[in-house]
Scaffold this active site. Structure first.
Site, PDB file in Angstrom:
ATOM      1  N   GLU A 169     -34.034   2.921  38.569  1.00 35.47           N
ATOM      2  CA  GLU A 169     -33.759   2.695  37.256  1.00 35.47           C
ATOM      3  C   GLU A 169     -35.167   2.556  36.553  1.00 35.47           C
ATOM      4  O   GLU A 169     -35.287   2.934  35.419  1.00 35.47           O
ATOM      5  CB  GLU A 169     -32.794   1.463  37.291  1.00 35.47           C
ATOM      6  N   MET A 207     -14.011   8.184  -8.203  1.00 31.91           N
ATOM      7  CA  MET A 207     -12.949   9.080  -7.831  1.00 31.91           C
ATOM      8  C   MET A 207     -13.214   9.464  -6.018  1.00 31.91           C
ATOM      9  O   MET A 207     -14.030   9.335  -5.611  1.00 31.91           O
ATOM     10  CB  MET A 207     -12.786  10.075  -8.645  1.00 31.91           C
ATOM     11  N   GLY A 258     -13.647  11.698  -2.868  1.00 32.75           N
ATOM     12  CA  GLY A 258     -14.399  12.922  -2.616  1.00 32.75           C
ATOM     13  C   GLY A 258     -15.862  12.801  -3.068  1.00 32.75           C
ATOM     14  O   GLY A 258     -16.584  13.564  -2.954  1.00 32.75           O
ATOM     15  N   LYS A 272     -18.236   7.751  -1.237  1.00 26.75           N
ATOM     16  CA  LYS A 272     -18.283   6.410  -1.153  1.00 26.75           C
ATOM     17  C   LYS A 272     -18.505   5.771   0.276  1.00 26.75           C
ATOM     18  O   LYS A 272     -19.277   4.962   0.667  1.00 26.75           O
ATOM     19  CB  LYS A 272     -17.138   5.645  -1.541  1.00 26.75           C
TER      20      LYS A 272
END
Length: 888
Positions: free
Chosen positions: A100, A230, A232, A235
Site C-alpha cells: 500500500e 424560476m 430551470g 439554482k
C-alpha cells in the site's frame, strides 16, 4: 442572478469535495497497521477528520465484501488528495501495508498526492534507515519473498521516502494536539484549493464572486440567505458549487436536495434526521415527529458553526421544520435556501435574497455550443440557426442544455424543422420543470397566469385584468414572488418559455377543438370558433390582438353557446345580419369597427366593466335603459366615438349608464407598425404624433393641466424597448371641452438609447417585425385622443430634403418661419405644437417611398388632413434637422 449547467450530465454528490473542481473522490486516505492503532489513535483521527467534513477513506469502513482488496485500495489511493501514513512499531511487518505504501509513494511522485507521515511512538531514523524493529521486519520479508526480492527493495525505498517527508512525532506529545495539527494542516490546504471553480460550468466565476460577497464569510453572525428564481435557471447547480467550495470552513455541513419532493408528509422527519446525521457525523438520533425534530436541531446545533443548504423549498412548513430560527445555529453559520417563491423567503425573514438571472448571449451561446457541438462555439454554417435557438431559450440554462443535447450534427434541415416544431410544442423536459411552479398556484392565480400567457404578455393591460379578476393585486403579487411574471414600466412581462407553457396548458384542454378551450387567441383558432360556431360554455376569453387580413363575416348567433365568455376583443369582422346575443357574463368588450347600430337588445350587462368600440357604426348602446354598474366593482367605462354620442337621438339612454371615470384615468393610444426583415437595417427613425383633448367624460370643472407629461413607450417584437417622458406645457386653466393639442416628433435611430435596428431584426416565422408605440398622459382630465406613427427609411431622407429645397421658393414658407421662428419646432426636450382644429380620426400607415407624392400624402394623413402644406413643410424641416443632429 443567473446560472450555468454542468457540461457533463453526471455529477458527484454535493457532500464530496469533488464539487470544488478536481477529480478527487476522497480528501484523505488513512494507511495504518490495524492491529496496533485501529481502535485508538487511528479511530480518534478518523473521527476528527469527519467532524471537519474532511472526507476520509479507511479500509475497514469502505471496502465491500467479495471485492479485490488490492484493486480497491489502489483506486482509493489514486482518488485521494492526502495520504496520512501512521507508522507504528509493527507497520513494516505487514506486506499489505508496505505494498500500500509503495502505491502511495508512486502517486506522490506523480504529484497527485500529498503524503503526511505520523511517527506513532517510533524513531523516524529507524523508519528512514530500516533499523530496530524495522530491520527485523525486513529480514523476515527477504527470507519470505526470495522469488520477488525486487518488491522488498521497492518497499525499503518507499519507507525511506515517506520518512524523509515532514510529519508529526507522537513521542512526548499529546495525541489530541497532534490530531488537531493534522486536521488543521489538511483544512488549510483544502481551503486554498477550494477557490478553484469547475471549468465545465459556463459563467460560474462572475456569479460566484457576487454570491460570495453576499454570503460575507468573514461575518461572525449567523446569516440566512435566499436564492430565488424560476425553474430551470440553475439554482441547484449554483448551490452545489457553493457547498463544495465552503464546506471545509464549517464544523459541520448538510446539503438537503429536492426538499419539495422529499419534504412531503412524513418526509420532513426524515429530512430532519438527515440534517442532524450529516452534521453530527453518522450519529443516529431517533424521534418520531416534526416538533421533536425541531427541538433536537435547536439543542444540538446551537453552538456549532454549520453550513446548511436547503434546495428547492416550496412550503413554509419545510422551513419551519428545518431552519425555523437563526438562533438554532451557532455564530458564523450560513443557511442557504433555494426556491421559486420569494414570499417564502420574506416570511422566514432571511437576511439577503439573491435573484438568479438568465445567461447573457455569450454565455448562452457557449453552453448551447458545448451541448450541440462539444465545442465553445457553433460549427461553420450553424451560426444563425444557433442564435435562433438561443433567442428561443431566452437565457434559461435548462432550455439551452435540453435543446443543444437533442439536436443532431450535420443536418441543417432537421435543425430548422425542430425550431418550427418547438415554437408550438416546447420540449417535454423543459415544460415539466416549469409546470412545477404553475401546479403550486391557487385556482385564481392560475387563471391570471393563463390570461397573461394567452392575452396580455408584454402588454400595458393591467387595467383590463382588473375588470376580469376580483383579487388581482393579490394574485399578481403571488405571480411576481414566484418568478412567473415581472412588471416593467407598467408592462406585464412573462418569460417566453412560461408563456409557451401557459398556452400549451390551454391547448391541452382540448387538442382537437379550440371551441372547447378556456381561451382562444390565434387568428386561425378565433375564426374557426366564430365562423364554424364551435364555441362552448368552456370559452371564457377571445382576444384578437392583430386584425385578420380580410374582413370576416359572422352570423348573428355567433356567441349563443358561449355563456361564460368574460373577455372579448375583435376587429375587422362584419355582421351582415346584426348580432342577436352577447353573454351576460362579459366584463370587457373591445370591438374595433363594430358594424351594427347598437348592442343586442337582450344583452344584460350585469358584469360589464369596460366597453370600447372605436371606429364603430353605433348610434346607441342599446334600446331601453340598462344599468351595468355593480356595487363594489370598478366604475363602468365607455370609450366609443364622440360623434356616436353627439348624434344619438336617445341621449338619455346613454346618460342612464352612470358613466364615470376615476380622476387619474388617462386614455392610452397605440400604433402598430410592421416591416419585413430585410428592411430592418434601412430604418432611419420613427415619426410620431399624438393629439390631446380634455376627457369627454371627465366631471365638469376646471382642468388644471399645467406641465403635464406625455409618456411614450416603444416595444419591438413584443419586447420592451424604450420609454421616455416629454413635458407638454399648457398655460393656465381651462373650462372648455373643445380644446385640442398636438405633439409631433421625429426620433432618428441614433437618438434611441437602445439599438432599434438590432431589436427589430428579430422576426416571426413569416419574416415580419413589429414595432408598437404607446402614448399616455399624466394629467387628470387630459387624454390621448388619437395618434399615428411612421417608419422613416434612409432612402426617404433624400426625398424629404428635396421637398424642403423645393419649398424654399413658395410663399407659405415665410409664414411658417414667422410663426415658429428659425430652427424652432418640436424637440426631444419637449417643445410642442398646439393645433386648434379637430384632427382626423386615428390613422395608421407607414411610408411607401416608391413615389414622392406617396411620401407627402403619408405626412398629410399622419399629421391631420386639413392642416395643410404649412404643417407639412414644418414637419419635413423637423425630420431634416433631426437627421443633421443625429449625424454629429
Amino acid at each position: 442572478m443567473a446560472l450555468m449547467v454542468t457540461e457533463s450530465s453526471s455529477s458527484s454528490s454535493p457532500s464530496s469535495s469533488s464539487t470544488s473542481g478536481c477529480n478527487y473522490e476522497y480528501d484523505a486516505f488513512l494507511s495504518f497497521r490495524g492491529a496496533e492503532t485501529r481502535k485508538t489513535f487511528t479511530d480518534h483521527l478518523y473521527t476528527a477528520l469527519n467532524k471537519k467534513s474532511i472526507y476520509t477513506f479507511r479500509d475497514d469502513e469502505q471496502l465491500e465484501r467479495g471485492t479485490s482488496i488490492n484493486e480497491e485500495l489502489s483506486k482509493a489511493i489514486k482518488k485521494s488528495r492526502f495520504a496520512i501514513v501512521i507508522l507504528s512499531n509493527d507497520y513494516a511487518s505487514s506486506s499489505w501495508c508496505l505494498t500500500e505504501l509503495a502505491d502511495i509513494v508512486e502517486c506522490m511522485e506523480m504529484k497527485k498526492l500529498t503524503v503526511l507521515p505520523v511517527f506513532h511512538y517510533v524513531d523516524p531514523s529507524d523508519v528512514r534507515n530500516q533499523t530496530g524493529t524495522f530491520a527485523e521486519a525486513f529480514a523476515k520479508h527477504e527470507e519470505r519473498f526470495k522469488e520477488t526480492i525486487a518488491d522488498v527493495e521497492k518497499w525499503r525505498v518507499a519507507l525511506t521516502k515517506v520518512a524523509n517527508a515532514a510529519g508529526w512525532d507522537l513521542r512526548d506529545q499529546y495525541q489530541a494536539k497532534v490530531i488537531e495539527k493534522i486536521v488543521g494542516e489538511i483544512l488549510g490546504k483544502l481551503k486554498s484549493t477550494s477557490s478553484i471553480v469547475p471549468s465545465d460550468l459556463v459563467g460560474i466565476n462572475s456569479r460566484m464572486e457576487k454570491l460570495e460577497n453576499l454570503l460575507d464569510m468573514g461575518l461572525k453572525d449567523t446569516l440566512l440567505m435566499g436564492i430565488w428564481g424560476m425553474g430551470g435557471m440553475g439554482k441547484t447547480t449554483l448551490v452545489e458549487v457553493v457547498h463544495g467550495r465552503f464546506l471545509n470552513h464549517f464544523e459541520g455541513n448538510s446539503f438537503l436536495a429536492n426538499v419539495r419532493e422529499q419534504g412531503r408528509g412524513p418526509g420532513l422527519v426524515s429530512l430532519q434526521k438527515k440534517l442532524l446525521s450529516d452534521i453530527l457525523i453518522g450519529r443516529s438520533i431517533d424521534f418520531s415527529n416534526v416538533h421533536w425534530g425541531r427541538e433536537e436541531i435547536r439543542k444540538r446545533l446551537s453552538h456549532k458553526k454549520v453550513l446548511i443548504i436547503l434546495d428547492d423549498v416550496d412550503h413554509p412548513k419545510q422551513l419551519e421544520a428545518l431552519v425555523g430560527d437563526k438562533n438554532w445555529f451557532g455564530p458564523g453559520s450560513r443557511i442557504i435556501i433555494t426556491t421559486r417563491d420569494q414570499q417564502l423567503l420574506i416570511k422566514l425573514g432571511v437576511d439577503k435574497i439573491y435573484q438568479i438571472e438568465e445567461l447573457n448571449n455569450n454565455e448562452a451561446l457557449k453552453l448551447f455550443s458545448r451541448k450541440a457541438f462539444k465545442n465553445d462555439s457553433p460549427l461553420e454554417g450553424y451560426e444563425e440557426l444557433s442564435q435562433e435557438f438561443i433567442d428561443y431559450a431566452k437565457g434559461v440554462p435548462l432550455a439551452l442544455e435540453v435543446l443543444g443535447s437533442s439536436l443532431p450534427e450535420g443536418n441543417v434541415g432537421l435543425w430548422k424543422s425542430t425550431l418550427d416544431k418547438i415554437e408550438e410544442n416546447p420540449p417535454k423536459g423543459i415544460l415539466e420543470v416549469l409546470q412545477i411552479s404553475f401546479d403550486g398556484l391557487e385556482e385564481s392565480e392560475k387563471n391570471v397566469f393563463l390570461d397573461i400567457a394567452c392575452f396580455f404578455n408584454r402588454e400595458y393591460k393591467i387595467n383590463i385584468l382588473q375588470t376580469l379578476h376580483d383579487q388581482l393585486d393579490t394574485d399578481i403579487d403571488v405571480l411576481l414572488k414566484k418568478s412567473l411574471i415581472t412588471i416593467s414600466g407598467g408592462y406585464l412581462q412573462m418569460h417566453d418559455l412560461l408563456q409557451k407553457l401557459g398556452r400549451v396548458i390551454v391547448r391541452r384542454e382540448s387538442i382537437e377543438e379550440a371551441g372547447r378551450r378556456s381561451r382562444v387567441w390565434s387568428i386561425k383558432d378565433v375564426f374557426h370558433v366564430l365562423k364554424e360556431n364551435t364555441g362552448t360554455d368552456l370559452v371564457t376569453g377571445i382576444f384578437l390582438n392583430a386584425p385578420p387580413k380580410n374582413k370576416e363575416q359572422l352570423n348573428a348567433k355567433v356567441f349563443s353557446n358561449m355563456k361564460n365568455l368574460r373577455l372579448l376583443k375583435l376587429s375587422n369582422v362584419h355582421l351582415p345580419q346584426g348580432l342577436n346575443y352577447l353573454p351576460s357574463k362579459l366584463r370587457y368588450i373591445h370591438w374595433d369597427g363594430y358594424t351594427s347600430e347598437s348592442l343586442p337588445t337582450i344583452f344584460e350587462p350585469k358584469e360589464l366593466v369596460e366597453l370600447i368600440m372605436p371606429c364603430s357604426l353605433m348610434k346607441r348602446l342599446w334600446k331601453g335603459i340598462k344599468d351595468p354598474c355593480i356595487p363594489g366593482r370598478r366604475t363602468f367605462a365607455v370609450n366609443i366615438p364622440e360623434w356616436a354620442i353627439e348624434q344619438n337621438e336617445e341621449a338619455s339612454e346613454y346618460t342612464q349608464l352612470h358613466v364615470k371615470l376615476d380622476d387619474n384615468w388617462n386614455q392610452v393610444g397605440s400604433v402598430s407598425l410592421t416591416m419585413h426583415s430585410d428592411e430592418c437595417n434601412k430604418i432611419a427613425g420613427i415619426f410620431m404624433r399624438a393629439s390631446f383633448r380634455f376627457n369627454q367624460h371627465h366631471p365638469p370643472g376646471e382642468y388644471d393641466v399645467k406641465d403635464c407629461k406625455l409618456r411614450w413607450v416603444i416595444e419591438v417584437n413584443k419586447e420592451y424597448f424604450e420609454e421616455l417622458q416629454e413635458y407638454y406645457s399648457v398655460v393656465g386653466k381651462y373650462n372648455v371641452r373643445e380644446w385640442y393639442g398636438q405633439w409631433t416628433e421625429y426620433v432618428p435611430c441614433p437618438h434611441f438609447y437602445g439599438d432599434l435596428k438590432k431589436a427589430s431584426s428579430k422576426r416571426d416565422a413569416n419574416g415580419i417585425s413589429e414595432i408598437n408605440c404607446f402614448f399616455d398622459t399624466t394629467s387628470p382630465g387630459l387624454e390621448v385622443w388619437n395618434c399615428a406613427a411612421y417608419l422613416v427609411y434612409e432612402h426617404d431622407i433624400e426625398q424629404l430634403k428635396q421637398i424642403q429645397a423645393e419649398s424654399q421658393s413658395r410663399q407659405f414658407i415665410k409664414r411658417y418661419l414667422d410663426y415658429y421662428g428659425e430652427g424652432a419646432g418640436p424637440s426631444r426636450e419637449g417643445t410642442s405644437n398646439n393645433v386648434g382644429v379637430p384632427l382626423a380620426h386615428y390613422t395608421q400607415r407607414r411610408f411607401d417611398s416608391t413615389q414622392l407624392h406617396n411620401l407627402i400624402e403619408g405626412l398629410d394623413l399622419c399629421f391631420g388632413i386639413g392642416i395643410g402644406n404649412l404643417c407639412i413643410v414644418g414637419l419635413v424641416a423637423l425630420i431634416v434637422r433631426r437627421v443633421k443632429e443625429a449625424s454629429y
